[in-house]
Motif scaffolding. Structure first.
Motif, PDB file in Angstrom:
ATOM      1  N   GLY A  63       0.780  -1.237   0.000  1.00 20.40           N
ATOM      2  CA  GLY A  63       0.000   0.000   0.000  1.00 20.40           C
ATOM      3  C   GLY A  63       0.801   1.270   0.000  1.00 20.40           C
ATOM      4  N   CYS A  64       1.399   1.605   1.135  1.00 20.09           N
ATOM      5  CA  CYS A  64       2.095   2.886   1.223  1.00 20.09           C
ATOM      6  C   CYS A  64       3.114   2.843   2.354  1.00 20.09           C
ATOM      7  CB  CYS A  64       1.099   4.024   1.450  1.00 20.09           C
ATOM      8  SG  CYS A  64       0.421   4.051   3.110  1.00 20.09           S
ATOM      9  N   PRO A  65       4.037   3.798   2.377  1.00 20.10           N
ATOM     10  CA  PRO A  65       5.078   3.800   3.421  1.00 20.10           C
ATOM     11  C   PRO A  65       4.522   3.924   4.831  1.00 20.10           C
ATOM     12  CG  PRO A  65       5.688   5.247   1.613  1.00 20.10           C
ATOM     13  CD  PRO A  65       4.256   4.848   1.374  1.00 20.10           C
ATOM     14  N   VAL A  66       3.442   4.671   5.006  1.00 21.05           N
ATOM     15  CA  VAL A  66       2.845   4.804   6.334  1.00 21.05           C
ATOM     16  C   VAL A  66       2.331   3.452   6.812  1.00 21.05           C
ATOM     17  CG1 VAL A  66       0.957   5.850   7.649  1.00 21.05           C
ATOM     18  CG2 VAL A  66       2.253   7.226   6.023  1.00 21.05           C
ATOM     19  N   CYS A  67       1.736   2.686   5.897  1.00 22.45           N
ATOM     20  CA  CYS A  67       1.192   1.378   6.265  1.00 22.45           C
ATOM     21  C   CYS A  67       2.282   0.414   6.723  1.00 22.45           C
ATOM     22  CB  CYS A  67       0.446   0.770   5.083  1.00 22.45           C
ATOM     23  SG  CYS A  67      -1.061   1.648   4.594  1.00 22.45           S
ATOM     24  N   VAL A  68       3.414   0.421   6.046  1.00 22.75           N
ATOM     25  CA  VAL A  68       4.436  -0.591   6.327  1.00 22.75           C
ATOM     26  C   VAL A  68       5.426  -0.165   7.405  1.00 22.75           C
ATOM     27  CG1 VAL A  68       4.265  -1.505   3.984  1.00 22.75           C
ATOM     28  CG2 VAL A  68       6.000   0.224   4.500  1.00 22.75           C
ATOM     29  N   LEU A  69       5.348   1.074   7.875  1.00 29.38           N
ATOM     30  CA  LEU A  69       6.278   1.520   8.919  1.00 29.38           C
ATOM     31  C   LEU A  69       5.953   0.800  10.232  1.00 29.38           C
ATOM     32  CD1 LEU A  69       8.573   3.662   9.394  1.00 29.38           C
ATOM     33  CD2 LEU A  69       6.793   5.066  10.430  1.00 29.38           C
ATOM     34  N   PRO A  70       6.924   0.132  10.842  1.00 26.50           N
ATOM     35  CA  PRO A  70       6.645  -0.580  12.097  1.00 26.50           C
ATOM     36  C   PRO A  70       6.401   0.390  13.249  1.00 26.50           C
ATOM     37  CG  PRO A  70       8.982  -0.647  11.615  1.00 26.50           C
ATOM     38  CD  PRO A  70       8.319  -0.046  10.410  1.00 26.50           C
ATOM     39  N   CYS A 169      15.677   9.058   9.157  1.00 26.55           N
ATOM     40  CA  CYS A 169      15.457   8.415   7.857  1.00 26.55           C
ATOM     41  C   CYS A 169      14.687   7.103   7.975  1.00 26.55           C
ATOM     42  CB  CYS A 169      16.801   8.181   7.167  1.00 26.55           C
ATOM     43  SG  CYS A 169      16.622   7.473   5.531  1.00 26.55           S
ATOM     44  N   ASN A 170      13.574   7.028   7.255  1.00 25.61           N
ATOM     45  CA  ASN A 170      12.760   5.814   7.188  1.00 25.61           C
ATOM     46  C   ASN A 170      12.355   5.515   5.742  1.00 25.61           C
ATOM     47  OD1 ASN A 170      11.907   5.074  10.218  1.00 25.61           O
ATOM     48  ND2 ASN A 170      11.995   7.297  10.009  1.00 25.61           N
ATOM     49  N   THR A 174      10.899  -0.373  -2.793  1.00 27.34           N
ATOM     50  CA  THR A 174       9.849  -1.300  -3.236  1.00 27.34           C
ATOM     51  C   THR A 174      10.378  -2.602  -3.836  1.00 27.34           C
ATOM     52  OG1 THR A 174       9.675  -0.033  -5.285  1.00 27.34           O
ATOM     53  CG2 THR A 174       8.101   0.475  -3.565  1.00 27.34           C
ATOM     54  N   PRO A 175      11.435  -2.608  -4.653  1.00 25.39           N
ATOM     55  CA  PRO A 175      11.867  -3.886  -5.222  1.00 25.39           C
ATOM     56  C   PRO A 175      12.195  -4.939  -4.161  1.00 25.39           C
ATOM     57  CG  PRO A 175      12.880  -2.081  -6.421  1.00 25.39           C
ATOM     58  CD  PRO A 175      12.219  -1.484  -5.217  1.00 25.39           C
ATOM     59  N   ALA A 176      12.815  -4.522  -3.067  1.00 26.03           N
ATOM     60  CA  ALA A 176      13.152  -5.475  -2.006  1.00 26.03           C
ATOM     61  C   ALA A 176      11.897  -6.062  -1.378  1.00 26.03           C
ATOM     62  CB  ALA A 176      14.004  -4.789  -0.942  1.00 26.03           C
ATOM     63  N   ALA A 177      10.851  -5.247  -1.234  1.00 22.09           N
ATOM     64  CA  ALA A 177       9.602  -5.741  -0.643  1.00 22.09           C
ATOM     65  C   ALA A 177       8.923  -6.731  -1.577  1.00 22.09           C
ATOM     66  CB  ALA A 177       8.678  -4.568  -0.352  1.00 22.09           C
ATOM     67  N   ILE A 178       8.918  -6.434  -2.878  1.00 20.44           N
ATOM     68  CA  ILE A 178       8.320  -7.356  -3.836  1.00 20.44           C
ATOM     69  C   ILE A 178       9.047  -8.694  -3.802  1.00 20.44           C
ATOM     70  CG2 ILE A 178       7.930  -7.790  -6.294  1.00 20.44           C
ATOM     71  CD1 ILE A 178       7.491  -4.795  -6.653  1.00 20.44           C
ATOM     72  N   TRP A 284       9.770  -4.096   8.218  1.00 19.64           N
ATOM     73  CA  TRP A 284       8.534  -3.652   7.579  1.00 19.64           C
ATOM     74  C   TRP A 284       7.364  -4.262   8.344  1.00 19.64           C
ATOM     75  CZ3 TRP A 284       7.996  -2.050   2.008  1.00 19.64           C
ATOM     76  CH2 TRP A 284       9.221  -1.673   1.449  1.00 19.64           C
ATOM     77  N   ARG A 285       6.341  -3.480   8.560  1.00 23.11           N
ATOM     78  CA  ARG A 285       5.140  -4.051   9.160  1.00 23.11           C
ATOM     79  C   ARG A 285       4.549  -5.080   8.183  1.00 23.11           C
ATOM     80  NH1 ARG A 285       0.764  -1.014  12.583  1.00 23.11           N
ATOM     81  NH2 ARG A 285       2.289   0.650  12.381  1.00 23.11           N
ATOM     82  N   GLY A 286       4.317  -6.261   8.652  1.00 18.41           N
ATOM     83  CA  GLY A 286       3.758  -7.308   7.811  1.00 18.41           C
ATOM     84  C   GLY A 286       4.785  -8.180   7.126  1.00 18.41           C
ATOM     85  N   LEU A 287       5.982  -7.653   6.890  1.00 16.24           N
ATOM     86  CA  LEU A 287       7.019  -8.420   6.208  1.00 16.24           C
ATOM     87  C   LEU A 287       8.169  -8.808   7.133  1.00 16.24           C
ATOM     88  CD1 LEU A 287       7.324  -6.483   2.808  1.00 16.24           C
ATOM     89  CD2 LEU A 287       5.737  -8.315   3.433  1.00 16.24           C
ATOM     90  N   GLY A 288       8.260  -8.149   8.282  1.00 17.18           N
ATOM     91  CA  GLY A 288       9.364  -8.418   9.194  1.00 17.18           C
ATOM     92  C   GLY A 288      10.653  -7.771   8.719  1.00 17.18           C
ATOM     93  N   GLN A 289      11.775  -8.329   9.123  1.00 15.64           N
ATOM     94  CA  GLN A 289      13.074  -7.800   8.718  1.00 15.64           C
ATOM     95  C   GLN A 289      13.343  -8.167   7.254  1.00 15.64           C
ATOM     96  OE1 GLN A 289      15.260  -5.867  10.319  1.00 15.64           O
ATOM     97  NE2 GLN A 289      14.129  -5.780  12.265  1.00 15.64           N
ATOM     98  N   VAL A 290      13.554  -7.148   6.437  1.00 17.46           N
ATOM     99  CA  VAL A 290      13.810  -7.370   5.011  1.00 17.46           C
ATOM    100  C   VAL A 290      15.213  -6.862   4.686  1.00 17.46           C
ATOM    101  CG1 VAL A 290      13.026  -6.917   2.658  1.00 17.46           C
ATOM    102  CG2 VAL A 290      11.352  -7.082   4.525  1.00 17.46           C
ATOM    103  N   PRO A 291      16.123  -7.737   4.234  1.00 19.72           N
ATOM    104  CA  PRO A 291      17.502  -7.318   3.948  1.00 19.72           C
ATOM    105  C   PRO A 291      17.574  -6.278   2.820  1.00 19.72           C
ATOM    106  CG  PRO A 291      17.323  -9.713   4.053  1.00 19.72           C
ATOM    107  CD  PRO A 291      15.929  -9.174   4.035  1.00 19.72           C
ATOM    108  N   TYR A 292      18.424  -5.310   3.012  1.00 18.05           N
ATOM    109  CA  TYR A 292      18.723  -4.295   1.997  1.00 18.05           C
ATOM    110  C   TYR A 292      17.453  -3.696   1.385  1.00 18.05           C
ATOM    111  CZ  TYR A 292      23.271  -6.440   2.566  1.00 18.05           C
ATOM    112  OH  TYR A 292      24.446  -6.925   3.110  1.00 18.05           O
ATOM    113  N   SER A 293      16.530  -3.327   2.258  1.00 19.09           N
ATOM    114  CA  SER A 293      15.234  -2.820   1.813  1.00 19.09           C
ATOM    115  C   SER A 293      14.992  -1.371   2.201  1.00 19.09           C
ATOM    116  CB  SER A 293      14.112  -3.674   2.411  1.00 19.09           C
ATOM    117  OG  SER A 293      14.092  -3.547   3.834  1.00 19.09           O
TER     118      SER A 293
END
Length: 379
Positions: A63-70, A169-170, A174-178, A284-293
């Protein structure tokens, strides 16, 4: 508005709907994820899902950066205000996102904290100039679209010698999340989701271009179509994805040619490369720790990095009990699958970021009344 109206013509929408029904193979399912909340809202606002055959289903993504911010990162921003007495500048969507203990930035502001809503990084720089005796921190958030303005702010602050300005900085990528979503379709605690193709994000792609998605199309055998935000954009992109799947093709196509190129905005990319570098990992909220994201500020601009300037304890906060935002952000659940949706959780009393953000899936369901219907065409 004529230019926009061309992408909302009812006659063309019906023609596209007929083409989709004709070309969608009744013997298979088409689960198409829209990564961007702007697409989700277009789908609901214009009733695009109602024009799809039953076997074409839209899957709502991050969705958006606000949604995925932990939540922990909001806790850390609140700590800056309460423990270090900074002027915290932030975009409006972040103000109402619940943090730990039912706090939020807007509640901190109401309690006397100096939290200010801004419309751009330039507003934050102006506030720093006007308050030379106060520390001013800009809560930088966003995908690749809003990262270049943060880079410009860092360059300006350094050039002007604004020693009281820093950036928290937050910025995320997107490519890393996909890639994370494709690599882990089954997450035990959140459920599983089947994705056959992607609507590539529009504004993000205007910066990074369409080339970064070519890896996912080839490596994971999933077609990607960069889609504009108007209803005809979404429908044409859905048709393009269906055709690729029917033909066994897995490439990146660009429906949004009026804005997006393969190479993207090279000047903006250079600005970002000059001021930011990759983090090894980011939550990321919902994705957990995502490397190089995600990005962090380079050493050359270390004096403008709030995480270096201030002592900020790392928060390991958890989501509100019962809130399904993490599963919704992965596409594993719909907003209506959440027991809090429309009862405890409403726009006036949000329990999670998906209801707060103007681009969140829960906000889309609520705003356009889809939760009042038995909707079997969304996933």
């Amino acid at each position: 508005m004529k230019y926009v109206d061309e992408f909302r013509q009812q006659k063309l929408a019906r023609q596209l709907a007929d083409a989709i029904r004709h070309e969608a193979d009744r013997g298979r399912e088409y689960h198409l994820m829209e990564f961007c909340g702007g697409h989700t809202h277009a789908i609901f606002r214009y009733g695009v899902q109602d024009l799809m055959p039953d076997n074409v289903r839209f899957v709502h993504g991050p969705g958006c950066p606000v949604c995925v911010l932990p939540i922990g990162r909001i806790d850390e921003a609140i700590h800056l205000v309460e423990a270090h007495d900074v002027i915290l500048c932030t975009y409006g969507d972040l103000l109402r996102v619940p943090a730990s203990g039912r706090k939020s930035l807007i509640r901190v502001k109401a309690a006397g904290g100096d939290v200010r809503m801004v419309y751009s990084t330039q507003d934050a720089l102006r506030i720093a100039r006007e308050n030379p005796d106060r520390e001013v921190v800009f809560f930088a958030i966003g995908f690749e679209t809003t990262t270049p303005p943060s880079a410009v702010a860092l360059r300006q602050a350094k050039a002007e010698g604004l020693s009281n300005f820093s950036l928290f900085c937050n910025h995320v990528l997107t490519p890393a999340a996909i890639q994370n979503i494709l690599e882990s379709p089954e997450v035990r605690e959140l459920g599983s989701v089947s994705i056959h193709g992607f609507f590539g994000p529009s504004h993000v792609s205007s910066i990074i271009g369409s080339r970064p998605y070519e890896y996912f199309a080839q490596e994971f055998q999933r077609p990607v179509v960069i889609a504009g935000f108007e209803p005809l954009d979404v429908m044409q992109s859905a048709l393009m994805l269906i055709r690729q799947l029917n033909e066994g093709r897995y490439v990146v196509e660009n429906e949004y040619t009026r804005v997006v190129s393969r190479e993207g905005n090279c000047k903006a990319q250079q600005l970002v490369a000059e001021t930011f570098e990759l983090r090894r990992s980011f939550e990321w909220r919902g994705l957990g720790q995502v490397p190089y994201s995600a990005l962090k500020i380079k050493q050359d601009y270390a004096s403008l990095d709030a995480e270096r300037r201030f002592s900020i304890p790392v928060s390991q906060a958890k989501d509100v009990k019962g809130c399904e935002c993490p599963a919704i952000l992965r596409g594993a659940k719909r907003p209506t699958d959440c027991k809090l949706f429309g009862t405890v959780c409403t726009p006036d009393n949000p329990m999670g970021s998906c209801m707060v953000s103007s681009e969140g899936a829960c906000a889309a369901y609520w705003s356009y009344g889809r939760f009042r219907q038995s909707n079997k065409k969304s996933a």
